[in-house]
Design an enzyme around this catalytic site. Structure first.
Site, PDB file in Angstrom:
ATOM      1  N   HIS A 114      -5.572  35.924 -12.924  1.00 12.39           N
ATOM      2  CA  HIS A 114      -5.359  34.653 -13.296  1.00 12.39           C
ATOM      3  C   HIS A 114      -5.963  33.605 -12.432  1.00 12.39           C
ATOM      4  O   HIS A 114      -6.620  32.551 -13.100  1.00 12.39           O
ATOM      5  CB  HIS A 114      -3.602  34.349 -12.939  1.00 12.39           C
ATOM      6  CG  HIS A 114      -3.318  33.001 -13.478  1.00 12.39           C
ATOM      7  ND1 HIS A 114      -2.531  32.885 -14.380  1.00 12.39           N
ATOM      8  CD2 HIS A 114      -3.357  31.797 -12.580  1.00 12.39           C
ATOM      9  CE1 HIS A 114      -2.064  31.533 -14.427  1.00 12.39           C
ATOM     10  NE2 HIS A 114      -2.682  30.789 -13.531  1.00 12.39           N
ATOM     11  N   GLU A 115      -6.127  33.922 -10.956  1.00  9.59           N
ATOM     12  CA  GLU A 115      -6.902  32.795 -10.369  1.00  9.59           C
ATOM     13  C   GLU A 115      -8.524  32.719 -10.434  1.00  9.59           C
ATOM     14  O   GLU A 115      -9.155  31.790 -10.507  1.00  9.59           O
ATOM     15  CB  GLU A 115      -6.468  33.084  -8.840  1.00  9.59           C
ATOM     16  CG  GLU A 115      -5.100  32.728  -8.485  1.00  9.59           C
ATOM     17  CD  GLU A 115      -4.373  31.304  -8.840  1.00  9.59           C
ATOM     18  OE1 GLU A 115      -5.351  30.308  -9.091  1.00  9.59           O
ATOM     19  OE2 GLU A 115      -3.317  31.349  -9.022  1.00  9.59           O
ATOM     20  N   ASP A 153       0.459  25.153 -15.259  1.00  8.31           N
ATOM     21  CA  ASP A 153      -0.676  24.812 -15.980  1.00  8.31           C
ATOM     22  C   ASP A 153      -0.527  24.247 -17.408  1.00  8.31           C
ATOM     23  O   ASP A 153      -1.295  23.166 -17.738  1.00  8.31           O
ATOM     24  CB  ASP A 153      -1.678  26.206 -16.191  1.00  8.31           C
ATOM     25  CG  ASP A 153      -2.198  26.928 -14.721  1.00  8.31           C
ATOM     26  OD1 ASP A 153      -2.061  26.051 -13.768  1.00  8.31           O
ATOM     27  OD2 ASP A 153      -2.161  28.124 -14.804  1.00  8.31           O
ATOM     28  N   HIS A 197      -9.343  30.833 -13.677  1.00  5.53           N
ATOM     29  CA  HIS A 197      -9.439  29.366 -12.998  1.00  5.53           C
ATOM     30  C   HIS A 197     -10.704  29.249 -12.665  1.00  5.53           C
ATOM     31  O   HIS A 197     -11.570  28.101 -12.788  1.00  5.53           O
ATOM     32  CB  HIS A 197      -8.176  28.995 -12.211  1.00  5.53           C
ATOM     33  CG  HIS A 197      -6.985  28.743 -12.872  1.00  5.53           C
ATOM     34  ND1 HIS A 197      -6.746  28.042 -14.003  1.00  5.53           N
ATOM     35  CD2 HIS A 197      -5.848  29.175 -12.477  1.00  5.53           C
ATOM     36  CE1 HIS A 197      -5.519  27.926 -14.416  1.00  5.53           C
ATOM     37  NE2 HIS A 197      -4.839  28.794 -13.447  1.00  5.53           N
ATOM     38  N   LYS A 219       0.566  -0.002   7.529  1.00  7.10           N
ATOM     39  CA  LYS A 219       1.182  -1.369   7.145  1.00  7.10           C
ATOM     40  C   LYS A 219       1.853  -1.945   8.596  1.00  7.10           C
ATOM     41  O   LYS A 219       1.609  -2.931   9.107  1.00  7.10           O
ATOM     42  CB  LYS A 219       2.072  -1.297   6.130  1.00  7.10           C
ATOM     43  CG  LYS A 219       1.393  -0.943   4.757  1.00  7.10           C
ATOM     44  CD  LYS A 219       2.474  -1.442   3.606  1.00  7.10           C
ATOM     45  CE  LYS A 219       3.429  -0.104   3.559  1.00  7.10           C
ATOM     46  NZ  LYS A 219       2.560   1.078   3.176  1.00  7.10           N
ATOM     47  N   GLY A 275       0.898  -1.181   0.142  1.00  6.73           N
ATOM     48  CA  GLY A 275      -0.078  -0.056   0.135  1.00  6.73           C
ATOM     49  C   GLY A 275       0.974   1.344  -0.048  1.00  6.73           C
ATOM     50  O   GLY A 275       1.967   1.249   0.363  1.00  6.73           O
ATOM     51  N   PRO A 292       2.592   4.832   1.133  1.00  9.33           N
ATOM     52  CA  PRO A 292       2.927   5.149   2.606  1.00  9.33           C
ATOM     53  C   PRO A 292       1.850   6.103   3.256  1.00  9.33           C
ATOM     54  O   PRO A 292       1.192   6.651   2.833  1.00  9.33           O
ATOM     55  CB  PRO A 292       4.256   6.146   2.175  1.00  9.33           C
ATOM     56  CG  PRO A 292       4.577   6.052   0.854  1.00  9.33           C
ATOM     57  CD  PRO A 292       3.157   5.319   0.002  1.00  9.33           C
ATOM     58  N   GLY A 293       2.144   5.407   4.642  1.00 10.97           N
ATOM     59  CA  GLY A 293       1.112   6.015   5.745  1.00 10.97           C
ATOM     60  C   GLY A 293      -0.224   5.500   5.621  1.00 10.97           C
ATOM     61  O   GLY A 293      -1.127   6.080   6.453  1.00 10.97           O
TER      62      GLY A 293
END
Length: 650
Positions: free
Chosen positions: A457-458, A534, A461, A241, A235, A237-238
């Site tokens: 710009h943001e 992007d 989006h 296991k 699996g 990481p984290g």
């Protein structure tokens, strides 16, 4: 070799042996004995001194002439004394004769040592009192020994004190480097249970048979059944296991040997194989028991690399592990658990039935698993009544158990920083954003023009993401640098766990990625380098659609050389791309067609909603960070339809 010395001694007593003295202490003791004997020899015999032997007449004559420089007298009887010391040579007849034969040697030598055995008389007593000779009694031999040996002992003791730890470790490395480094946890030392694990119900179900066998192996033997000899925990990481392996040993109430794959391989050839054999030998003495090897890919990589030559220490260690797990002298009662996040590089002989019979997958938890994991970790902190873990679980898709534990800890640290008595929902939300996207960096100084470019710009989006039906929902928009985002970020969170992605969703994702560059060009009639990330994301997504997902009408349902898994150098480096240059040209053309179509689509969306773009950008310049609810209210956009538990729209 156990970390506890008492366990080590107990094992020897069980076999009828007694543990020997540790090599560093023995070496130190023998060194002191040798120094003492050498010092006694030097003090007693002093072979470097060439002493002249005087009779009583010669001694009295030298004394009358004033040639005697020192005299150390030791009584042997009441009237007989032993005298030793130094005398001058240049006034003696012997020195006159030597000077005639060897002038250079005589000039360099002006004194010598002498010894004499004399009888005490009145004449001798008068001569000693008359002359200015320093007469002193002879020291006791043990005083001379102490004066000579004490500085040596002090130096050796200081060196031993400074380097005692290094000597101890060196002794272990020299005499016991082939012993196993596995650490053993006895049943009363392991407190982990299945109740400490959440979000891995299937994995816990897979290990119940192993627990039942370790608790009662007779039941399985009477039925003729064979329990799996090993289970491989796989699996990301984290995902827990190592925690699951400890919980299995805790539930079974048996001894638990734990070791890392890197602990087998050392600089000495053959040490890894020796440690494997020693570890299994110790485990059999404690059977039934459980061995856990963490990061087994460190020693379990495929032996058929095909590159280079010669002998590999890792291969010898792997061969020893294969034989111990299922070889000629294999004994039951020892079950091996191993953990890795790279099962693709493991040797096929390690994964066959009879060694690792089961491969247990611990995947990233779903929304129900995340809710249970949050319930486990929330017990360690104080929380406010406003905290809704269902919202946190729904807003953390793709988080592992370790990420969720980190989220809870970060929320507690934020609450402590603001001097709060309990963690509120605000700290939980901020901790979630910090773990997922990074911490805000308000200290970065950005010019006003860059703030404006970043805001538009943001906003570009966000507008396209809100107006595209299949785009990932917007969570928050900010122009404050956060994590790896140097200027701003449009944060998007899926509303549910997704395991597949449709073609329409990928096309909307490409269009959303282009919104920032299009908004810059539309407002400022110029473009910047801020869209490099992007462009990278857009190109990669379009290439996956064409080469891996078969979403090109022209190229069809064929995979063209793209690999979704890690490349294992020894096995995959010689593989060709699998398509011709003409096909590569067609792939590039199809990728460009997809990107151009979505670029035109995104441009039209922003052109039709330019007023919304400017309104959102100006609001970002004022507030810097806006969540999706405020954005919808600002732009007068309807709320998205709620989804049912099955995932469809209500």
């Amino acid at each position: 070799m156990f970390d506890d010395d008492n366990d080590y001694k107990d094992d020897y007593k069980k076999e009828g042996k007694t543990p020997g003295r540790r090599p560093p202490v023995a070496v130190f003791v023998w060194l002191l004995i040798f120094i003492g004997i050498a010092t006694l020899f030097i003090v007693k015999y002093n072979p470097g001194q060439q002493a002249h032997t005087f009779d009583q007449t010669r001694f009295e004559k030298e004394l009358e002439q004033g040639n005697i420089m020192t005299a150390v007298i030791s009584p042997e009887t009441d009237r007989i004394f032993y005298v030793e010391g130094k005398f001058r040579l240049h006034d003696s007849p012997a020195n006159i004769q030597q000077a005639a034969q060897q002038p250079e040697a005589a000039a360099a030598q002006t004194s010598a040592y002498y010894t004499a055995r004399v009888v005490f008389s009145e004449n001798l007593d008068k001569l000693l009192k008359k002359t200015a000779v320093e007469v002193k009694p002879r020291d006791v031999w043990w005083k001379s020994l102490i004066i000579t040996v004490l500085p040596i002992l002090l130096i050796v003791g200081l060196l031993y004190f400074l380097f005692s730890r290094q000597l101890k470790m060196a002794g272990k490395g020299a005499m016991q480097f082939g012993k196993s480094k596995a650490r053993i946890l006895m049943p009363d030392e392991n407190s982990k249970k299945f109740d400490d694990i959440a979000g891995a119900d299937e994995a816990k179900e897979e290990t119940k048979e192993i627990i039942d066998y370790l608790k009662d192996p007779i039941k399985f033997k009477l039925l003729g059944g064979k329990i799996p000899k090993g289970a491989l925990l796989m699996g990301p990481p984290g995902t827990g296991k190592t925690l699951l392996a400890k919980a299995v040993a805790g539930e079974a109430n048996v001894a638990f040997f734990c070791i890392s794959g890197s602990d087998f391989v050392e600089m000495f050839v053959g040490v890894g194989a020796s440690r494997v054999r020693d570890m299994f030998e110790q485990a059999r003495r404690h059977s039934p028991c459980l061995i856990f090897i963490d990061e087994i890919d460190a020693v379990g990589r495929s032996r058929f690399s095909g590159i280079g030559g010669g002998h590999d220490e890792r291969e010898q260690t792997l061969n020893a592990l294969l034989v111990e797990m299922d070889g000629i002298e294999t004994q039951e009662g020892v079950i091996v658990l191993a953990a890795t996040n790279r099962p693709d590089v493991l040797d096929p002989a390690l994964l066959r039935p009879g060694r690792f019979d089961r491969q247990i997958v611990l995947d990233l938890p779903d929304i129900k698993g995340r809710r249970k994991i949050l319930d486990v970790h929330i017990k360690t902190i104080k929380v406010d009544q406003s905290v809704n873990l269902d919202i946190i679980a729904r807003g953390t898709p793709g988080f592992s158990g370790a990420d969720l534990a980190n989220l809870i800890n970060e929320a507690a640290l934020l609450a402590a920083r603001f001097n709060k008595t309990a963690v509120s929902m605000a700290e939980m939300e901020e901790a979630r954003d910090k773990v997922r996207w990074g911490r805000e960096r308000r200290s970065r100084r950005i010019s006003e023009r860059e703030r404006q470019i970043t805001a538009y710009h943001e906003a570009g989006h966000a507008i396209i993401a809100l107006l595209c039906e299949h785009a990932t929902p917007v969570h928050k928009v900010t122009i404050i640098p956060r994590g790896q985002a140097y200027l701003g970020a449009t944060m998007m969170l899926p509303e549910e766990d997704r395991y597949t992605q449709s073609m329409k969703e990928m096309l909307d994702q490409i269009a959303v990625s282009m919104g920032g560059r299009i908004a810059e060009e539309m407002i400022f009639q110029d473009i910047t380098s801020g869209a490099s990330g992007d462009i990278n994301q857009t190109t990669r997504m379009a290439r996956y659609m064409v080469c891996s997902f078969g979403m090109s009408r022209k190229l069809g349902f064929i995979q063209y050389g793209e690999r979704s898994e890690h490349i294992y150098l020894g096995r995959d480096i010689i593989k060709a791309e699998g398509y011709s240059e003409e096909t590569a040209r067609e792939i590039d053309q199809e990728i460009k067609i997809i990107i151009d179509e979505q670029y035109a689509r995104a441009t039209k969306i922003l052109s039709d909603n330019k007023d919304k773009l400017e309104l959102l950008a100006k609001e970002l310049l004022v507030k810097e960070t806006i969540d999706v609810a405020d954005i919808r209210k600002l732009l007068n956009l309807p709320e998205p339809p709620e989804k049912t538990e099955e995932g469809g729209k209500a």
